[in-house]
Scaffold this active site. Structure first.
Site, PDB file in Angstrom:
ATOM      1  CG  ASP A   1       0.288   6.294  -4.675  1.00 53.27           C
ATOM      2  OD1 ASP A   1       0.467   5.828  -3.589  1.00 53.27           O
ATOM      3  OD2 ASP A   1       1.253   6.389  -5.437  1.00 53.27           O
TER       4      ASP A   1
ATOM      5  NE  ARG B   1      -0.254  -2.894  -3.835  1.00 52.40           N
ATOM      6  CZ  ARG B   1       0.960  -2.473  -4.496  1.00 52.40           C
ATOM      7  NH1 ARG B   1       1.548  -1.312  -4.691  1.00 52.40           N
ATOM      8  NH2 ARG B   1       1.459  -3.559  -4.943  1.00 52.40           N
TER       9      ARG B   1
ATOM     10  CB  THR C   1      -3.584   6.235  -7.582  1.00 55.83           C
ATOM     11  OG1 THR C   1      -2.155   6.133  -6.545  1.00 55.83           O
ATOM     12  CG2 THR C   1      -3.843   7.839  -7.760  1.00 55.83           C
TER      13      THR C   1
HETATM   14  O1  F6P Z   1       1.337   3.892  -6.748  1.00 56.18           O
HETATM   15  C1  F6P Z   1       0.759   3.146  -6.006  1.00 56.18           C
HETATM   16  C2  F6P Z   1       1.746   2.378  -4.870  1.00 56.18           C
HETATM   17  O2  F6P Z   1       1.058   1.713  -4.076  1.00 56.18           O
HETATM   18  C3  F6P Z   1       2.708   3.419  -4.087  1.00 56.18           C
HETATM   19  O3  F6P Z   1       2.266   3.746  -3.125  1.00 56.18           O
HETATM   20  C4  F6P Z   1       3.796   2.398  -3.824  1.00 56.18           C
HETATM   21  O4  F6P Z   1       4.981   3.374  -3.443  1.00 56.18           O
HETATM   22  C5  F6P Z   1       3.990   1.688  -5.000  1.00 56.18           C
HETATM   23  O5  F6P Z   1       2.811   1.676  -5.664  1.00 56.18           O
HETATM   24  C6  F6P Z   1       4.780   0.325  -4.809  1.00 56.18           C
HETATM   25  O6  F6P Z   1       4.602  -0.237  -6.030  1.00 56.18           O
HETATM   26  P1  F6P Z   1       5.055  -1.721  -6.224  1.00 56.18           P
HETATM   27  O7  F6P Z   1       3.916  -2.598  -5.623  1.00 56.18           O
HETATM   28  O8  F6P Z   1       5.049  -1.958  -7.807  1.00 56.18           O
HETATM   29  O9  F6P Z   1       6.391  -1.766  -5.518  1.00 56.18           O
END
Ligand code: F6P
Length: 409
Positions: free
Chosen positions: A143, A303, A141
């Site tokens: 995060d 990411r 992750t």
């Molecule tokens: O959990 C990883 C993450 O990239 C968080 O940092 C972010 O809030 C979330 O996923 C966003 O998710 P999605 O791409 O499903 O909106």
């Protein structure tokens, strides 16, 4: 291992989650596992018997090298919450039925807090119903908020991207005007943990002053104090750059992004979709001060930037996948592989397997002692922790001037 195995990816993708799949595959091949299946779109796809055979993509050395250089989830991801067992036994039985159908002895799941919940639920069900199949978690992750493990694969690469991009933004922001500064607000992911936003501090060095303030969700966001700080900075500098977490909340518990949009979407795990914090704050600053403002939201770029991934992160992501298979071979189940730091100088990190019950659904915040007293910056404790994680690079394979990726057919 006598039977086959399956590996899946779940939750928000990272720049190195595919390296973990490569690690699982490499270890399985070393141990003579016949078939390594991939779940197409995680456990949700698995429940629909949607599998692929990883030999099709990875059986030669180029496949693994390409996969390591491919961002996002090669197998496809999902945000699917396993229902509570009582009353939903059919969902669990379906998982075991598909495992039996393909002679799958062990399931590996790469993901964060929510995905580790899937590993927990499945391994608990197996234990309660005398099923022999094994389940192992592979941490992932951006995060960086999984407990027990020193850090999470995916974090180092996202942190490297954030620190690099901030250096570039700071240079850009400083290039105009000396009379009235531009205030640039940069929004960084990480949900309720400030690890990723903290990485903004890594931009500081001999050639860069770093951001002027860093707002983490570990501290209540006070709009008045924020505005005061911006005005003070704007009165003393010709460029102001502020990093802010998407997850900052005001005193009444609302996310700042909710102030702009009350109807934010919510996922299967009840997480609100966060976006628009920087835009909201930039507009507020412009309205209050009349200064030129900019809002930058790194969003998915942070990411998916495999071109700027940390080699340390790539190698560790591979290792946790590899070691998950080794642990399963030893008979372990209901565990996640953790990264255990053994030293900083030089940086050394090993792995072990840890009970999934202590990990699933738990969020680890940035420790208080690394946040400065005013709550708007990080100290050297954080830098010492994070710097080794962003070290090293892996050159992408360029074709026609662009990085080449491995894509599932
Ligand atoms: O959990 C990883 C993450 O990239 C968080 O940092 C972010 O809030 C979330 O996923 C966003 O998710 P999605 O791409 O499903 O909106």
């Amino acid at each position: 291992m006598k039977g086959n195995i399956v590996v899946g990816q779940s939750g928000g993708p990272t720049a190195v989650i595919n390296s973990s799949v490569a690690g699982v595959y490499a270890a399985a091949k070393k141990l003579g596992v016949k078939k390594v299946y991939g779940m197409v779109h995680g456990i949700q796809g698995f429940l629909a018997d949607n599998l692929c055979d990883l030999d099709e993509y990875l059986s030669d050395e180029t496949g693994i090298e390409m996969l390591k250089r491919t961002p996002s989830a090669f197998l496809g991801s999902c945000r699917f919450k396993m229902p509570k067992i009582e009353g939903h036994e059919d969902v669990y039985e379906k998982v075991f039925e598909i495992m039996e159908k393909h002679d799958i002895e062990c399931l590996f799941y790469a993901g964060g807090n929510d995905s580790m919940d899937t590993v927990k639920m499945l391994s608990d069900y197996a234990a309660a119903h005398g099923k022999p199949q094994r389940f192992m978690g592979v941490p992932k992750t951006i995060d960086n908020d999984l407990p027990i493990t020193d850090h999470c694969p995916g974090y180092g690469s996202a942190a490297k991207y954030i620190a690099t991009s901030l250096k570039e933004i700071i240079r850009d922001n400083a290039s105009f005007g000396v009379e009235k500064p531009t205030v640039c607000i940069v929004e960084i992911m990480g949900r309720n943990a400030g690890w990723l936003t903290a990485a903004a501090a890594l931009s500081r060095g001999a050639d860069c002053e770093g951001p002027d303030a860093i707002y983490l969700p570990e501290r209540v966001f006070d709009m008045d104090k924020f505005m005061e700080k911006v005005k003070h900075l704007a009165a003393t500098k010709h460029s102001v750059v502020i990093a802010v977490s998407e997850g900052v909340k005001i005193a009444d518990g609302r996310y700042v992004c909710e102030l702009a949009n009350e109807n934010v979407a919510v996922d299967a795990f009840g997480h609100k979709q966060m976006s628009g914090t920087a835009a909201y704050l930039a507009q507020a600053v412009a309205a209050e001060t009349g200064l030129k403002t900019r809002a930058v939201e790194f969003s998915t770029l942070q990411r998916a930037a495999t071109h700027l991934a940390s080699l340390t992160d790539i190698n560790e992501a591979f290792q946790v996948g590899f070691d998950a298979v080794k642990a399963a071979e030893e008979g372990k189940t209901g565990m996640m592989i953790t990264l255990d730091r053994n030293g900083d100088d030089p940086y050394q990190c090993g792995t072990s397997a840890y009970d999934i019950h202590a990990i699933a659904n738990v969020e680890r915040p940035v420790p208080d002692e690394w946040i400065t007293e005013d709550g708007c910056d990080l100290n050297e404790g954080y830098e010492k922790y994070a710097r080794p994680l962003i070290m090293g690079e892996l050159q992408p394979l360029y074709v026609n001037g662009l990085p080449r990726h491995l894509v599932r057919k």
